[in-house]
Design a protein around this motif. Structure first.
Motif, PDB file in Angstrom:
ATOM      1  N   ALA A 183      33.682  47.629  34.041  1.00  0.00           N
ATOM      2  CA  ALA A 183      34.505  46.763  34.718  1.00  0.00           C
ATOM      3  C   ALA A 183      33.791  45.450  35.156  1.00  0.00           C
ATOM      4  CB  ALA A 183      34.751  47.360  36.084  1.00  0.00           C
ATOM      5  N   ARG A 184      34.575  44.243  34.789  1.00  0.00           N
ATOM      6  CA  ARG A 184      34.313  42.949  34.834  1.00  0.00           C
ATOM      7  C   ARG A 184      35.396  42.692  36.154  1.00  0.00           C
ATOM      8  NH1 ARG A 184      32.609  40.311  29.837  1.00  0.00           N
ATOM      9  NH2 ARG A 184      33.143  38.461  30.800  1.00  0.00           N
ATOM     10  N   ILE A 185      34.411  42.139  37.125  1.00  0.00           N
ATOM     11  CA  ILE A 185      34.929  42.064  38.488  1.00  0.00           C
ATOM     12  C   ILE A 185      34.957  40.584  38.822  1.00  0.00           C
ATOM     13  CG2 ILE A 185      34.957  42.592  40.986  1.00  0.00           C
ATOM     14  CD1 ILE A 185      33.832  45.098  40.118  1.00  0.00           C
ATOM     15  N   SER A 186      36.095  39.625  38.870  1.00  0.00           N
ATOM     16  CA  SER A 186      36.005  38.419  39.106  1.00  0.00           C
ATOM     17  C   SER A 186      35.872  38.435  40.994  1.00  0.00           C
ATOM     18  CB  SER A 186      37.166  37.544  38.758  1.00  0.00           C
ATOM     19  OG  SER A 186      37.112  36.364  39.376  1.00  0.00           O
ATOM     20  N   ILE A 187      34.968  37.690  41.509  1.00  0.00           N
ATOM     21  CA  ILE A 187      34.724  37.512  42.912  1.00  0.00           C
ATOM     22  C   ILE A 187      35.321  36.175  43.422  1.00  0.00           C
ATOM     23  CG2 ILE A 187      32.681  39.053  42.712  1.00  0.00           C
ATOM     24  CD1 ILE A 187      31.138  37.067  43.589  1.00  0.00           C
ATOM     25  N   THR A 188      35.713  35.380  42.816  1.00  0.00           N
ATOM     26  CA  THR A 188      36.228  33.961  42.891  1.00  0.00           C
ATOM     27  C   THR A 188      36.822  33.420  41.753  1.00  0.00           C
ATOM     28  OG1 THR A 188      35.867  31.954  44.163  1.00  0.00           O
ATOM     29  CG2 THR A 188      34.085  32.685  42.924  1.00  0.00           C
ATOM     30  N   ASP A 189      37.971  32.357  42.127  1.00  0.00           N
ATOM     31  CA  ASP A 189      38.485  31.800  40.962  1.00  0.00           C
ATOM     32  C   ASP A 189      38.029  30.201  41.311  1.00  0.00           C
ATOM     33  OD1 ASP A 189      41.562  30.513  41.625  1.00  0.00           O
ATOM     34  OD2 ASP A 189      40.155  31.426  43.159  1.00  0.00           O
ATOM     35  N   TYR A 190      37.271  29.871  42.299  1.00  0.00           N
ATOM     36  CA  TYR A 190      36.668  28.684  42.360  1.00  0.00           C
ATOM     37  C   TYR A 190      35.488  28.383  41.428  1.00  0.00           C
ATOM     38  CZ  TYR A 190      38.635  28.178  47.108  1.00  0.00           C
ATOM     39  OH  TYR A 190      39.585  28.312  48.042  1.00  0.00           O
ATOM     40  N   CYS A 191      35.340  27.055  41.080  1.00  0.00           N
ATOM     41  CA  CYS A 191      34.369  26.849  40.055  1.00  0.00           C
ATOM     42  C   CYS A 191      33.956  25.495  40.375  1.00  0.00           C
ATOM     43  CB  CYS A 191      34.756  27.086  38.385  1.00  0.00           C
ATOM     44  SG  CYS A 191      33.341  26.960  37.496  1.00  0.00           S
ATOM     45  N   ASP A 198      32.670  51.670  45.271  1.00  0.00           N
ATOM     46  CA  ASP A 198      32.600  53.019  45.758  1.00  0.00           C
ATOM     47  C   ASP A 198      33.607  53.995  44.589  1.00  0.00           C
ATOM     48  OD1 ASP A 198      32.408  52.728  49.105  1.00  0.00           O
ATOM     49  OD2 ASP A 198      30.764  52.234  47.667  1.00  0.00           O
ATOM     50  N   VAL A 199      34.586  53.108  44.757  1.00  0.00           N
ATOM     51  CA  VAL A 199      35.832  54.023  43.773  1.00  0.00           C
ATOM     52  C   VAL A 199      35.239  54.083  42.340  1.00  0.00           C
ATOM     53  CG1 VAL A 199      38.151  54.140  42.938  1.00  0.00           C
ATOM     54  CG2 VAL A 199      37.709  53.881  45.338  1.00  0.00           C
ATOM     55  N   LEU A 200      34.930  52.947  41.609  1.00  0.00           N
ATOM     56  CA  LEU A 200      34.465  52.915  40.325  1.00  0.00           C
ATOM     57  C   LEU A 200      33.285  53.734  40.147  1.00  0.00           C
ATOM     58  CD1 LEU A 200      34.988  49.059  39.719  1.00  0.00           C
ATOM     59  CD2 LEU A 200      36.407  50.643  39.072  1.00  0.00           C
ATOM     60  N   ASP A 201      32.068  53.862  40.897  1.00  0.00           N
ATOM     61  CA  ASP A 201      31.284  54.893  40.775  1.00  0.00           C
ATOM     62  C   ASP A 201      31.539  56.159  40.726  1.00  0.00           C
ATOM     63  OD1 ASP A 201      28.591  56.105  42.528  1.00  0.00           O
ATOM     64  OD2 ASP A 201      28.366  55.010  40.822  1.00  0.00           O
ATOM     65  N   GLU A 202      32.605  56.526  41.682  1.00  0.00           N
ATOM     66  CA  GLU A 202      33.175  58.037  41.824  1.00  0.00           C
ATOM     67  C   GLU A 202      33.969  58.329  40.298  1.00  0.00           C
ATOM     68  OE1 GLU A 202      34.611  57.885  46.386  1.00  0.00           O
ATOM     69  OE2 GLU A 202      35.917  58.807  44.852  1.00  0.00           O
ATOM     70  N   LEU A 203      34.741  57.053  39.681  1.00  0.00           N
ATOM     71  CA  LEU A 203      35.025  57.287  38.101  1.00  0.00           C
ATOM     72  C   LEU A 203      34.109  57.039  37.093  1.00  0.00           C
ATOM     73  CD1 LEU A 203      38.431  55.151  39.124  1.00  0.00           C
ATOM     74  CD2 LEU A 203      38.216  57.801  38.987  1.00  0.00           C
ATOM     75  N   LYS A 204      32.870  57.244  37.502  1.00  0.00           N
ATOM     76  CA  LYS A 204      31.773  57.337  36.484  1.00  0.00           C
ATOM     77  C   LYS A 204      31.736  56.082  35.749  1.00  0.00           C
ATOM     78  CE  LYS A 204      29.920  61.524  36.694  1.00  0.00           C
ATOM     79  NZ  LYS A 204      31.039  62.747  36.670  1.00  0.00           N
ATOM     80  N   PHE A 205      32.096  54.955  36.402  1.00  0.00           N
ATOM     81  CA  PHE A 205      31.727  53.384  35.601  1.00  0.00           C
ATOM     82  C   PHE A 205      30.459  53.436  35.366  1.00  0.00           C
ATOM     83  CE2 PHE A 205      35.590  50.936  34.956  1.00  0.00           C
ATOM     84  CZ  PHE A 205      36.550  51.794  35.068  1.00  0.00           C
ATOM     85  N   ARG A 206      29.754  52.881  34.443  1.00  0.00           N
ATOM     86  CA  ARG A 206      28.415  52.784  33.948  1.00  0.00           C
ATOM     87  C   ARG A 206      27.964  51.473  34.269  1.00  0.00           C
ATOM     88  NH1 ARG A 206      26.763  51.030  29.322  1.00  0.00           N
ATOM     89  NH2 ARG A 206      28.809  50.913  28.619  1.00  0.00           N
ATOM     90  N   LYS A 207      28.939  50.211  33.797  1.00  0.00           N
ATOM     91  CA  LYS A 207      28.610  49.014  33.693  1.00  0.00           C
ATOM     92  C   LYS A 207      29.530  48.238  34.472  1.00  0.00           C
ATOM     93  CE  LYS A 207      27.726  45.512  30.207  1.00  0.00           C
ATOM     94  NZ  LYS A 207      27.660  45.063  28.595  1.00  0.00           N
ATOM     95  N   ILE A 208      28.748  46.986  35.383  1.00  0.00           N
ATOM     96  CA  ILE A 208      29.917  46.436  36.195  1.00  0.00           C
ATOM     97  C   ILE A 208      29.059  44.840  35.683  1.00  0.00           C
ATOM     98  CG2 ILE A 208      30.391  45.611  38.490  1.00  0.00           C
ATOM     99  CD1 ILE A 208      31.513  48.273  38.085  1.00  0.00           C
ATOM    100  N   ARG A 209      30.090  43.967  35.555  1.00  0.00           N
ATOM    101  CA  ARG A 209      29.905  42.469  35.430  1.00  0.00           C
ATOM    102  C   ARG A 209      30.533  41.541  36.334  1.00  0.00           C
ATOM    103  NH1 ARG A 209      27.286  39.197  31.975  1.00  0.00           N
ATOM    104  NH2 ARG A 209      26.740  41.095  30.734  1.00  0.00           N
ATOM    105  N   PHE A 210      29.762  40.865  37.250  1.00  0.00           N
ATOM    106  CA  PHE A 210      30.628  39.979  38.388  1.00  0.00           C
ATOM    107  C   PHE A 210      30.875  38.719  37.529  1.00  0.00           C
ATOM    108  CE2 PHE A 210      30.406  43.000  41.404  1.00  0.00           C
ATOM    109  CZ  PHE A 210      29.407  43.663  41.535  1.00  0.00           C
ATOM    110  N   THR A 211      31.816  38.190  37.528  1.00  0.00           N
ATOM    111  CA  THR A 211      32.256  37.059  36.899  1.00  0.00           C
ATOM    112  C   THR A 211      33.146  36.114  37.996  1.00  0.00           C
ATOM    113  OG1 THR A 211      34.635  37.857  36.392  1.00  0.00           O
ATOM    114  CG2 THR A 211      32.735  38.147  34.932  1.00  0.00           C
ATOM    115  N   GLY A 212      33.806  35.145  37.384  1.00  0.00           N
ATOM    116  CA  GLY A 212      34.632  34.153  38.387  1.00  0.00           C
ATOM    117  C   GLY A 212      35.673  33.518  37.373  1.00  0.00           C
ATOM    118  N   GLY A 213      36.066  32.385  37.715  1.00  0.00           N
ATOM    119  CA  GLY A 213      35.191  31.014  38.443  1.00  0.00           C
ATOM    120  C   GLY A 213      33.814  31.038  38.222  1.00  0.00           C
TER     121      GLY A 213
END
Ligand code: SF4
Length: 314
Positions: free
Chosen positions: A15-23, A52-67
């Motif tokens: 999952a690639r998770i954007s935590i803000t669109d500010y840049c 928590d939910v992604l961990d329950e769904l057995k996600f192996r990799k997370i990348r935090f992005t933006g902005g």
């Protein structure tokens, strides 16, 4: 519970998770003049629930992005929270590295494993032309800091015709001398910058046809293809248009205003903002919506997404 699969039997565990669109930069191909900041921004608590939910769904990799994710000073506690999960083992960050010196040690202590740094030129004037800022030297210094750390560091270069495509040899030298992997990325038509993007697009494979390609391990999920220069330096190219990798796609995206996006190049999204505090319902929504994941992008059929990269998270 087995790893989640889509209807093409692709395992979806990234999952690639954007935590803000500010840049703090305004890269020409990413942000358009018309771009307004998204009304809603997900909170740290909501992202804890999502993790928590992604961990329950057995996600192996997370990348935090933006902005630019380092504009949120709760990025460190978010990485720490993610690192304490059972199944998520690979935590990455994509950043323009302007603020990296401020957070590097804390991010590593929190459990960050890898970092991709966006840098499209080694020339001060061009850096200003592309980003509308003068942070090049600071970014280079922060790349050196990151390389000296235990993180896996990659420098991503979006190739722009007539802008930085004459810097390939300089970037290879930069990569060799600084012991950092360079990856050249094909400019993709996305967002509202059609004219700029059309004008700057190039076929990346043509640019590297004289370099020796390197075999890839079977079933390798890495989206890069690797090449070796005359000094034996290994670098990557990512060519989503001229050689897409959708058949082995394992990712979905979450935008900073609480939308689930199944494909970078499809504007079909599910608004999950209201469910980010209702974990069981959120889990059921994701499990159901994954069935809608498109087989591939249709860029070669001139079907592109209109939402800008800074709103999606790349
Ligand atoms: S274009 Fe869509 S389907 Fe293809 S690799 Fe990217 S996210 Fe996956």
């Amino acid at each position: 519970m087995k790893t989640m699969q889509d209807k093409y039997y692709r395992e979806i565990d990234y999952a690639r998770i954007s935590i803000t669109d500010y840049c703090n930069l305004s890269c020409r191909y990413c942000k358009s003049e018309a771009d307004a900041i998204l009304e809603k921004q997900v909170s740290q608590k909501q992202l804890f629930n999502l993790i928590d939910v992604l961990d329950e769904l057995k996600f192996r990799k997370i990348r935090f992005t933006g902005g630019e994710p380092l504009l949120n000073d709760w990025i460190v506690s978010l990485v720490e929270y993610t690192n304490n999960k059972e199944h998520i083992k690979d935590i990455g960050l994509t950043t323009n590295a302007v603020l990296l010196d401020k957070y590097l040690d804390a991010l590593i202590k929190a459990g960050l494993k890898r970092i991709n740094i966006s840098l499209d030129t080694l020339d001060d004037n061009k850096y200003y032309e592309i980003t509308k800022t003068n942070y090049l030297q600071r970014v280079k210094d922060n790349i050196a800091l990151a390389v000296a750390s235990e993180l896996i560091v990659k420098v991503n270069v979006v190739l722009l015709k007539g802008v930085n495509d004459n810097e390939i040899v300089n970037f290879l030298e930069f990569g060799r001398l600084n012991n950092v992997q360079i990856r050249f990325i094909e400019l993709m038509p996305i967002g509202e910058n059609d004219d700029f993007i059309k004008d700057k697009q190039l076929n990346i494979r043509d640019k590297f046809k004289n370099y020796q390609s390197r075999e890839k391990k079977p079933n390798c999920k890495d989206v890069s293809d690797y090449y070796i220069d005359e000094y034996g330096y290994c670098f990557g190219i990512i060519s989503p248009i001229s050689n897409h990798f959708c058949e082995r796609c394992n990712r979905i995206r979450f935008t900073s205003d609480g939308k689930l996006r199944l494909c970078l190049h499809s504007d079909n999204e599910l608004d999950i903002y209201e469910y980010l505090n209702k974990k069981e319902e959120l889990k059921a929504l994701i499990l159901n919506y994954i069935k809608e994941k498109p087989e591939k992008h249709y860029l070669n059929e001139n079907m592109k997404a209109n939402k800008g990269m800074s709103k999606i998270g790349g």
